[in-house]
Design a protein around this motif. Structure first.
Motif, PDB file in Angstrom:
ATOM      1  N   UNK A 146       0.844  -1.206   0.000  1.00 26.04           N
ATOM      2  CA  UNK A 146       0.000   0.000   0.000  1.00 26.04           C
ATOM      3  C   UNK A 146       0.875   1.252   0.000  1.00 26.04           C
ATOM      4  N   UNK A 147       1.954   1.231   0.765  1.00 25.31           N
ATOM      5  CA  UNK A 147       2.883   2.363   0.746  1.00 25.31           C
ATOM      6  C   UNK A 147       3.477   2.556  -0.652  1.00 25.31           C
ATOM      7  N   UNK A 148       3.820   1.473  -1.296  1.00 24.36           N
ATOM      8  CA  UNK A 148       4.366   1.549  -2.654  1.00 24.36           C
ATOM      9  C   UNK A 148       3.352   2.168  -3.610  1.00 24.36           C
ATOM     10  N   UNK A 149       2.116   1.716  -3.529  1.00 22.02           N
ATOM     11  CA  UNK A 149       1.073   2.251  -4.405  1.00 22.02           C
ATOM     12  C   UNK A 149       0.778   3.719  -4.091  1.00 22.02           C
ATOM     13  N   UNK A 150       0.749   4.060  -2.806  1.00 22.82           N
ATOM     14  CA  UNK A 150       0.404   5.431  -2.429  1.00 22.82           C
ATOM     15  C   UNK A 150       1.482   6.425  -2.836  1.00 22.82           C
ATOM     16  N   UNK A 151       2.749   6.047  -2.637  1.00 22.70           N
ATOM     17  CA  UNK A 151       3.844   6.984  -2.888  1.00 22.70           C
ATOM     18  C   UNK A 151       4.432   6.864  -4.281  1.00 22.70           C
ATOM     19  N   UNK A 152       4.326   5.685  -4.885  1.00 22.96           N
ATOM     20  CA  UNK A 152       5.003   5.456  -6.155  1.00 22.96           C
ATOM     21  C   UNK A 152       6.506   5.349  -6.017  1.00 22.96           C
ATOM     22  N   UNK A 181      -2.176  -9.222  -6.435  1.00 21.53           N
ATOM     23  CA  UNK A 181      -1.922  -7.786  -6.513  1.00 21.53           C
ATOM     24  C   UNK A 181      -1.207  -7.421  -7.807  1.00 21.53           C
ATOM     25  N   UNK A 182      -0.290  -8.260  -8.248  1.00 19.43           N
ATOM     26  CA  UNK A 182       0.411  -8.011  -9.505  1.00 19.43           C
ATOM     27  C   UNK A 182      -0.557  -7.991 -10.680  1.00 19.43           C
ATOM     28  N   UNK A 183      -1.469  -8.962 -10.721  1.00 16.39           N
ATOM     29  CA  UNK A 183      -2.472  -8.997 -11.785  1.00 16.39           C
ATOM     30  C   UNK A 183      -3.339  -7.741 -11.737  1.00 16.39           C
ATOM     31  N   UNK A 184      -3.718  -7.339 -10.523  1.00 15.12           N
ATOM     32  CA  UNK A 184      -4.555  -6.142 -10.365  1.00 15.12           C
ATOM     33  C   UNK A 184      -3.833  -4.892 -10.859  1.00 15.12           C
ATOM     34  N   UNK A 186      -1.443  -4.823 -13.113  1.00 13.70           N
ATOM     35  CA  UNK A 186      -1.350  -4.913 -14.567  1.00 13.70           C
ATOM     36  C   UNK A 186      -2.664  -4.491 -15.234  1.00 13.70           C
ATOM     37  N   UNK A 187      -3.774  -4.771 -14.579  1.00 13.51           N
ATOM     38  CA  UNK A 187      -5.078  -4.414 -15.135  1.00 13.51           C
ATOM     39  C   UNK A 187      -5.386  -2.934 -14.946  1.00 13.51           C
ATOM     40  N   UNK A 188      -5.146  -2.428 -13.732  1.00 13.71           N
ATOM     41  CA  UNK A 188      -5.584  -1.083 -13.370  1.00 13.71           C
ATOM     42  C   UNK A 188      -4.465  -0.054 -13.316  1.00 13.71           C
ATOM     43  N   UNK A 189      -3.211  -0.513 -13.219  1.00 14.40           N
ATOM     44  CA  UNK A 189      -2.135   0.417 -12.976  1.00 14.40           C
ATOM     45  C   UNK A 189      -2.038   0.711 -11.483  1.00 14.40           C
ATOM     46  N   UNK A 190      -1.065   1.527 -11.073  1.00 13.87           N
ATOM     47  CA  UNK A 190      -0.083   2.235 -11.900  1.00 13.87           C
ATOM     48  C   UNK A 190       1.060   1.316 -12.336  1.00 13.87           C
ATOM     49  N   UNK A 191       1.185   1.093 -13.644  1.00 11.63           N
ATOM     50  CA  UNK A 191       2.180   0.147 -14.145  1.00 11.63           C
ATOM     51  C   UNK A 191       3.601   0.676 -14.016  1.00 11.63           C
ATOM     52  N   UNK A 273      -7.876   6.644  -5.568  1.00 11.11           N
ATOM     53  CA  UNK A 273      -7.855   5.942  -6.853  1.00 11.11           C
ATOM     54  C   UNK A 273      -6.621   5.048  -6.984  1.00 11.11           C
ATOM     55  N   UNK A 274      -5.524   5.497  -6.383  1.00 11.60           N
ATOM     56  CA  UNK A 274      -4.292   4.712  -6.433  1.00 11.60           C
ATOM     57  C   UNK A 274      -4.442   3.346  -5.764  1.00 11.60           C
ATOM     58  N   UNK A 275      -5.452   3.190  -4.897  1.00  8.89           N
ATOM     59  CA  UNK A 275      -5.612   1.948  -4.127  1.00  8.89           C
ATOM     60  C   UNK A 275      -6.564   0.951  -4.782  1.00  8.89           C
ATOM     61  N   UNK A 276      -7.090   1.274  -5.936  1.00  5.35           N
ATOM     62  CA  UNK A 276      -8.034   0.350  -6.574  1.00  5.35           C
ATOM     63  C   UNK A 276      -7.458  -1.049  -6.779  1.00  5.35           C
ATOM     64  N   UNK A 277      -6.164  -1.211  -7.118  1.00  6.78           N
ATOM     65  CA  UNK A 277      -5.623  -2.582  -7.243  1.00  6.78           C
ATOM     66  C   UNK A 277      -5.757  -3.404  -5.966  1.00  6.78           C
ATOM     67  N   UNK A 278      -5.742  -2.745  -4.811  1.00  7.33           N
ATOM     68  CA  UNK A 278      -5.897  -3.475  -3.543  1.00  7.33           C
ATOM     69  C   UNK A 278      -7.292  -4.085  -3.471  1.00  7.33           C
ATOM     70  N   UNK A 279      -8.303  -3.317  -3.898  1.00  6.61           N
ATOM     71  CA  UNK A 279      -9.672  -3.837  -3.898  1.00  6.61           C
ATOM     72  C   UNK A 279      -9.809  -4.992  -4.883  1.00  6.61           C
ATOM     73  N   UNK A 280      -9.271  -4.823  -6.085  1.00 11.63           N
ATOM     74  CA  UNK A 280      -9.399  -5.871  -7.102  1.00 11.63           C
ATOM     75  C   UNK A 280      -8.622  -7.122  -6.726  1.00 11.63           C
TER      76      UNK A 280
END
Length: 496
Positions: A146-152, A181-184, A186-191, A273-280
């Motif tokens: 989550x930290x990785x997704x939030x901060x990039x 999470x990797x699949x999510x 790849x689908x939603x980003x941030x790639x 929005x950055x956290x959508x992969x966590x939900x998926x």
């Protein structure tokens, strides 16, 4: 890489620490009730045979059992000290995850309370098991992801690699949420978080830490895959049918609205929005586990992440109208009561049958001293002049672990077994060509064909009417092994 995301709120350090401490106190107070679980009896023997791997697991849990029992004593309470601390730490990590989702202090506290009261955390926190430390590992990995997704910031890949490598030395299941999470992503980003050398560095760190056990497995023909395949084959259909109902029951039905709110928040909120992969990742993980025929609890840790996300909308909902505080309070009280009832040793042993259909692990902590006493009585039926050449052989690792733990006080010899890693630890000498006392949950003509002239001489009774797996176990006395043990031994190996 510069963090352009909003900063997180202040952490509710004192109340969250208080909740974790309260959980630790409750678990410690109850840790001495009932007795060892069958898996714990196995871990006690594994701890005396430390290695880089075992046929059914990596080495971390037996190592932690060794540390805990060496420091605090080889009792149920001493064995469970580190698992209690792991459960308390999990509560703190869940609150930290909630903070990453911009939860205010009240919502962080609610997330911690929900985690501490959840049936899954209480259940694994009460016992020393691979699932105990696996849950903490999943939560730490989720926090770092989550930290990785939030901060990039790609540097978080190094921390993720470190946590993943340690987790792999405990249980391989950690690859499932990472894959989801990797699949999510790849689908939603941030790639773009995947297009960095920090990812390769993290993979390298994880591989280096996990390498000793992976090498052990490779040099032993990957026995853990055989064990996993057997579990899927035996229980796969039942696991798939009960997948959703058991998840709801094991976490708590009263937490369902909160984790659903968390999923919707992560999916819909523009600010998150950055956290959508966590939900998926959660539904993707469910599909993976269902496809593999895995157990329902394999996906439960991600539900705790959704609970963390759902704590803020729950708090917001309550604060809009004062009357809504009552439903939340009632829900938390019911969560606490039902979770404790079904996962902690709060009932008298005579009432445990009530909860076994939902949580059979409760029953697996009862009756091991009684099993040993019954085996000792059956052993006495062997003529004294034949006991030096006689063999005590257990059908599963729980029985063998119990006989090794309690047997010396009854004058019993070392127990052998072909189950899991007991097969590798020791086998009878060929000079032990006398009677064989078999401990078997169910009699099997095919199994008994490995021995001569077998007759049942006793039956295990826990004297508490607890309907667990060992109740009614047959004690079968055979005249001798059908072949020398060195020849017979490969026929007796059991992976599941």
């Amino acid at each position: 890489m510069t963090d352009t995301r909003p900063s997180v709120p202040a952490f509710a350090t004192r109340p969250v620490a208080g909740i974790a401490l309260a959980l630790a106190v409750v678990l410690t107070a109850l840790s001495g009730r009932y007795g060892f679980h069958r898996d714990e009896l196995y871990f006690l023997v594994a701890a005396d045979n430390l290695a880089w791997g075992y046929v059914d697991q990596p080495p971390l849990t037996p190592l932690l059992v060794k540390i805990s029992t060496t420091i605090f004593g080889s009792t149920p309470m001493g064995l469970r000290v580190l698992s209690t601390l792991a459960a308390a730490a999990t509560v703190v990590v869940v609150a930290l995850i909630a903070r990453e989702f911009a939860n205010d202090r009240r919502a962080q506290v609610l997330a911690a309370v929900c985690a501490a009261l959840s049936g899954f955390l209480l259940g694994v926190g009460h016992l020393a098991s691979t699932a105990t430390y696996d849950l903490l590992a999943w939560m730490v990995i989720a926090l770092l992801a989550v930290k990785l997704l939030r901060t990039g910031d790609g540097r978080w890949w190094l921390a993720l690699g470190l946590a993943t490598g340690i987790a792999l030395e405990n249980k391989y299941l950690v690859v499932l949420p990472l894959a989801a999470l990797l699949v999510a992503v790849l689908i939603l980003g941030p790639r773009q978080i995947l297009r960095t050398w920090w990812l390769l560095a993290g993979i390298g760190v994880a591989a280096a830490i996990a390498a000793p056990n992976l090498i052990w497995q490779a040099t032993h023909d990957w026995p853990q895959l055989t064990v996993a395949g057997g579990i899927s084959e035996d229980d796969g259909t039942e696991n798939r049918i009960m997948f959703i109902p058991l998840q709801i029951l094991q976490l708590s039905p009263f937490l369902v609205p909160i984790w659903i709110a968390g999923f919707l928040r992560l999916w819909r909120s523009p600010a998150l929005r950055w956290s959508r992969p966590v939900a998926l990742a959660y539904p993707i993980l469910c599909v993976l586990v269902l496809a593999l025929g895995g157990k329902s609890y394999y996906a439960l840790p991600l539900l705790l992440v959704l609970v963390a996300a759902g704590a803020q909308p729950t708090i917001d909902w309550v604060t809009r109208t004062r009357s809504r505080r009552t439903p939340l309070a009632v829900g938390l009280v019911l969560t606490a009561l039902t979770s404790a009832l079904f996962t902690l040793p709060v009932l008298p042993t005579s009432a445990v049958n009530f909860v076994i259909p939902v949580n059979q692990e409760q029953g697996e902590q009862i009756g091991w001293p009684e099993l040993t006493s019954a085996v000792a009585a059956a052993w006495q039926t062997i003529p004294e002049d034949q006991r030096a050449r006689a063999t005590l052989f257990a059908g599963n690792y729980g029985q063998a672990g119990a006989l090794i733990k309690y047997g010396p006080d009854h004058g019993l010899p070392t127990a052998y077994s072909g189950h899991m890693s007991f097969y590798d630890w020791s086998r009878p000498a060929d000079t032990q060509d006398g009677p064989v006392l078999l401990v078997a949950q169910e009699r099997s003509p095919q199994y008994e064909s490995n021995f001569k002239d077998c007759n049942q001489v006793g039956t295990v009774d826990n004297h508490q009417d607890v309907d667990n797996e060992e109740q009614g176990t047959a004690l079968v006395l055979c005249a001798a092994p059908a072949s020398p043990w060195s020849t017979l031994w490969p026929n007796l190996r059991r992976y599941y």
